[in-house]
Motif scaffolding. Sequence first.
Motif, short mmCIF file in Angstrom:
data_model
loop_
_atom_site.label_atom_id
_atom_site.label_comp_id
_atom_site.label_asym_id
_atom_site.label_seq_id
_atom_site.Cartn_x
_atom_site.Cartn_y
_atom_site.Cartn_z
N LYS A 1 7.53 3.75 -2.01
CA LYS A 1 8.11 4.42 -0.59
C LYS A 1 9.57 4.75 -0.91
O LYS A 1 10.48 4.28 -1.82
N GLN A 2 9.95 6.22 -0.63
CA GLN A 2 11.20 6.67 -0.83
C GLN A 2 12.66 5.81 -0.31
O GLN A 2 13.50 5.39 -0.99
N ARG B 1 -6.35 2.18 -4.38
CA ARG B 1 -7.47 2.07 -5.04
C ARG B 1 -7.14 1.94 -6.68
O ARG B 1 -6.40 2.96 -7.00
N LYS B 2 -7.81 1.20 -7.53
CA LYS B 2 -7.68 1.12 -8.78
C LYS B 2 -7.80 2.59 -9.54
O LYS B 2 -7.06 2.95 -10.49
N TYR B 3 -9.06 3.36 -9.27
CA TYR B 3 -9.24 4.44 -9.87
C TYR B 3 -8.97 5.63 -8.93
O TYR B 3 -9.70 6.70 -8.94
N GLY B 4 -8.05 5.38 -7.81
CA GLY B 4 -7.76 6.56 -6.90
C GLY B 4 -6.21 6.63 -7.22
O GLY B 4 -5.67 6.87 -8.31
N SER B 5 -5.43 7.31 -6.11
CA SER B 5 -4.15 7.62 -6.35
C SER B 5 -3.12 6.37 -6.51
O SER B 5 -2.15 6.56 -7.04
N GLY B 6 -3.61 5.39 -6.35
CA GLY B 6 -2.87 4.11 -6.57
C GLY B 6 -1.99 3.86 -5.50
O GLY B 6 -1.87 4.25 -4.28
N CYS B 7 -0.88 3.10 -6.14
CA CYS B 7 0.23 2.85 -5.08
C CYS B 7 1.71 3.16 -5.66
O CYS B 7 1.75 2.95 -6.72
N THR B 8 2.17 3.82 -4.71
CA THR B 8 3.67 4.28 -5.15
C THR B 8 4.77 3.92 -4.47
O THR B 8 4.48 3.76 -3.22
N SER C 1 -5.48 -1.74 0.51
CA SER C 1 -3.80 -1.74 0.97
C SER C 1 -2.61 -1.69 -0.19
O SER C 1 -3.17 -2.51 -1.15
N CYS C 2 -1.70 -1.51 0.13
CA CYS C 2 -0.49 -1.42 -1.13
C CYS C 2 0.22 -2.74 -0.46
O CYS C 2 0.71 -2.88 0.85
N PRO C 3 1.18 -3.29 -1.46
CA PRO C 3 2.13 -4.05 -1.10
C PRO C 3 3.21 -3.53 -0.18
O PRO C 3 3.45 -2.20 -0.07
N ARG C 4 4.26 -4.18 0.46
CA ARG C 4 5.24 -3.64 1.18
C ARG C 4 6.10 -2.96 0.33
O ARG C 4 6.55 -3.24 -0.73
N GLY C 5 6.63 -1.75 0.79
CA GLY C 5 7.16 -0.89 0.05
C GLY C 5 6.77 0.06 -0.67
O GLY C 5 7.46 0.95 -1.31
N TYR C 6 5.35 -0.01 -0.67
CA TYR C 6 4.47 1.03 -1.46
C TYR C 6 3.63 1.77 -0.59
O TYR C 6 3.13 1.22 0.71
N SER C 7 3.18 2.84 -0.91
CA SER C 7 2.04 3.70 -0.07
C SER C 7 1.13 4.25 -0.91
O SER C 7 1.33 4.50 -2.34
N GLY C 8 0.05 4.74 -0.45
CA GLY C 8 -1.15 5.10 -1.24
C GLY C 8 -2.41 4.68 -0.76
O GLY C 8 -2.45 3.65 0.06
N ASP C 9 -3.58 5.07 -1.42
CA ASP C 9 -4.76 4.45 -1.15
C ASP C 9 -5.03 3.19 -1.91
O ASP C 9 -5.98 2.41 -1.42
#
Length: 755
Positions: free
Chosen positions: A337-338, A328-335, A318-326
Motif C-alpha cells: 500500500k502507498q 492469489r498466487k496466479y492472480g494480481s498478487g499482493c502489492t 488475503s494479503c498481509p498488513r500493509g499490502y493490497s490485491g487479490d
Amino acid sequence: MHLPIVLVVLIIMMASLGKASAHELPQYCETSCGNVSITFPFGSGPGCYYSDEFRVTCNRSHSDGPTLLLRASNIVITNLSISTGEIEVTSYVAHDCYDSNGLRDENTSNDPSFTLMYFQVSTKNRFVAIGCNADANILGSRGDESYGTGCISVCDNTSSITNGSCSGIGCCEVKIPEGIGAFNLSVSNFFNHTSDVLDFNPCSHAFVVNQEYNYFNFSSTNLQNFQSIKEMPMLLDWAIGNETCEIASQDTKNFLCKGNSECIEEYAGPGYRCRCKQGYAGNPYLKDNCTNINECQLEGIDVCLHKCEDTIGNYTCSCPRGYSGDGRKYGSGCTVKQSFVIMISICTSVAGLFLLLLFTWIYLGLKRHKNLILREKFFKQNGGIMLQQRISGVGGSQIQAKLYTVEELEKATNNYDQSRIIGKGGYGTVFKGILPDDKIVAIKQSRIADQTQTQTQVDQFINEVLILSQINHRNVVKLIGCCLETEVPSLVYEFIPNGTLFDHIHNECKSKAITWDIRLRIATETAGALSYLHFAASVPIIHRDVKPMNILIDSCYAAKVADFGASKLIPMDQNELATMVQGTLGYLDPEYFHTGQLTEKSDVYSFGVVLVELLTGKKIVDFSKPEKERHLTKSFIASLENGILLEVLDENLQLKEVPHDIVLVSRLAQRCLHVKGDERPTMKEVALELEGISALMIDRHPWVKSTSNEEATEYLLNGPSEDSEDTDDADTSPNAFFSIICMPKITPMTGRRYR
C-alpha cells in the motif's frame, strides 16, 4: 386381480426402475467389480443405471477374477470414466496363421466383429496390422452409412524393421473416423508364407487399440509371438440419450445435469454429458453429488500468497498488513500500500542516511590511508627505486618527463574506457588520453600478466623510461611523462594520429595513398632515427623490435619510431651484448636468434625486412601459403637475383617497369638481410644511402635530369644533399656512399632479367 393385469403392472414398475432418475439411486447398487469402479449412469441392478445401454454385469466366476461386462454381453469393461465420457473395453484380435508347411491354419480367427447400439468407437483408437505381407481391413457402420478402410504391412526380414514405428514395414496403422458403432476385422496374406518368412513371421494380425497412453508399441518380436494375444484395450465414447443439452434440459424430470452440475456438448456424437461446475467435485449425473471443493486444504496446491479462505464453489485470498490485491498466487498478487510504503521509506531513509554518513566517514578515512600505502607500495613495485638508482648510474642524467597522478590519467582516459584503446602490443595497451590543457596524448599501460613475469616486465618498463628520457629526435616518439602509483605502470607519449606503418601498408584503402615517394621518405626517416639510436645517443641503444607495427605515422606522413620495451643500452666499450633472444617472428635477426649475441646489426636486419614490406606491400610471414613461399624475404631476394623484381612489388605502386631508385633500395634491403651481421651495412650507412637515393628523386636538382648514373654518383660524392644532415649522426664522408659507387650500371626493367 387378473393375472395379465398384474404382469402389466410389474413390467411398468421394472421399466421405471431400469430408467431411474438422478433422484432415486438405491443404496444396494454395486460400486465396483474387481478393479473397476461402477459409477452412475452405469449400474448392475434395478434402478442403479440410467437406461438399459448403461447396464453392466459383474461376472464373479470368470477365470481371471471378477469381470465387468457391458449389458451381459462378452464385451469386457476395464475402466469407466464419467469425467471424460469414455469406457475402456477389450476388443478381439484377428489372426491369420500358417503352419510349418506354409498352409493356412483354418482354426485362426481372422474376422472378429464388434457391435454396439448406443456407444461409438473413440477416435483415440487406431486400427493396426502386423505382418510381413499382411492385408488388413476394417468394415464398420456410422448410422445408416458403411465405412471401410485398411492398410498393408510388408517386410523381407527383421533387420529392415524400426522398433516403435508403424509406418508400413512390419506394422501399419490408420485412424478411426468419428461415429463408428460397429465393425468387422479381417486380415489375410497376399503372398504364401515360405519357410524363410515362417521363421520370424508365422502369422498376420489386425486389431483396434487405444493409443492415447501408448498401450501398443510395435517391436520386431511381435512378428513371431503375437498370436498368443487375443484381446487389446479399446476406448468407447458415451453420452446420455440422443438429444442436445438445450432440448434435453426441457425434460426437467429426466434431465440429469442438475444442482451444481452443467451440461456440455464438447464431442461429435449425439446426446449430452454432465460436468460439475468449477469449484465443485463429484458425480455430475447424481443430484446434489457435486459438492464444494475446499481449495485451501487440497494437498500439493498452494493457491494463495498469504492466507486462504474457502467459499462455496470458490475461495478467497488475503494479503498481509500493509499490502493490497487479490492475494492469489496466479492472480494480481499482493502489492504494498502507498501509505505503508511512505512510512517504511521515511524510516528507512532516516536510518539509511545516518548509516551512510557514518560509513562514508569511516570509508573515506580508511581509503585515504589505504591509498597512501598502496601508492607507496606500487611505486616500489613498479621500479621507482630501481629507476632512481639506474638514472644515477648512467651519468646522472635526469628525467625531463612529468610524473602524473593516478587521478589525472584516469580522467584523461575516462577511467581507461575500452573505446579509448588505440593499440595493443606485446608489452602493453595504448589508450588515447586528453589532458586538462586539452592536449591529446597516448597513454601506454604496461601489461603485467602474473607474478612469475612481474620482475621481467618491470625491468622492461624502467628500461623504456630510461631510453626515451635520453632520446631527442624528431623521428622518435616523445615521452611526456609516466605514472608509477598504480598496480599497472603507465607511460605518457605524444599522440601520433595517423596509425602505424603496418596499417598503411596492409590496409587496401590506405596503401593506395602512400606513394613510393612517401614510402621512401618513411624508410629514410626511420633509418635516420635508428642511426641516431646506434651512434648519436649518449649510450648506444638497440631497439630490438623494429617492425611496421612499431613505426607510427603522423598526419604529415612523418615516421615516428616507438615501443622501446624490448630495447637494450650497449655500453661504450662493448660491441655486442649477450641477452635472452627477443623479437618478432619474421623480423628477428637469424644470427642473433642462433647465438644470443645482440648487436646493432640486429636492428639492421629487422629494418631490411621493413624495406621489403614497404616495397612489396605483403606480410612477411604468411602460413596460408606453401612452405617455400611463406617467408617473403626469401622470395623477394630470389626475384631480385633472377631479374623479376617487378613481379613481387606492391601493385598499388602501379609500376609498368622498375625505376632505378627502387632497384637501389631493393639492393640495399638485400645487403641488410645478409645472414652474417658482418656483411650487413651499419644503420648510419643505410640512412645515408637512403638519403642519397631520396636526393636522386628531387626534380628540382639539375643533376637528376642527367642520363648517366655515374654523373649522379659523382655529384653525390662532391656534394651531399642538405637532407642528409637532418640528424646529429650525419656523415658526409664519400665512404658512406661506397655501396652506390660499387653498383653496376642498372637500366629500368620491365620484368626482364638484368645484371
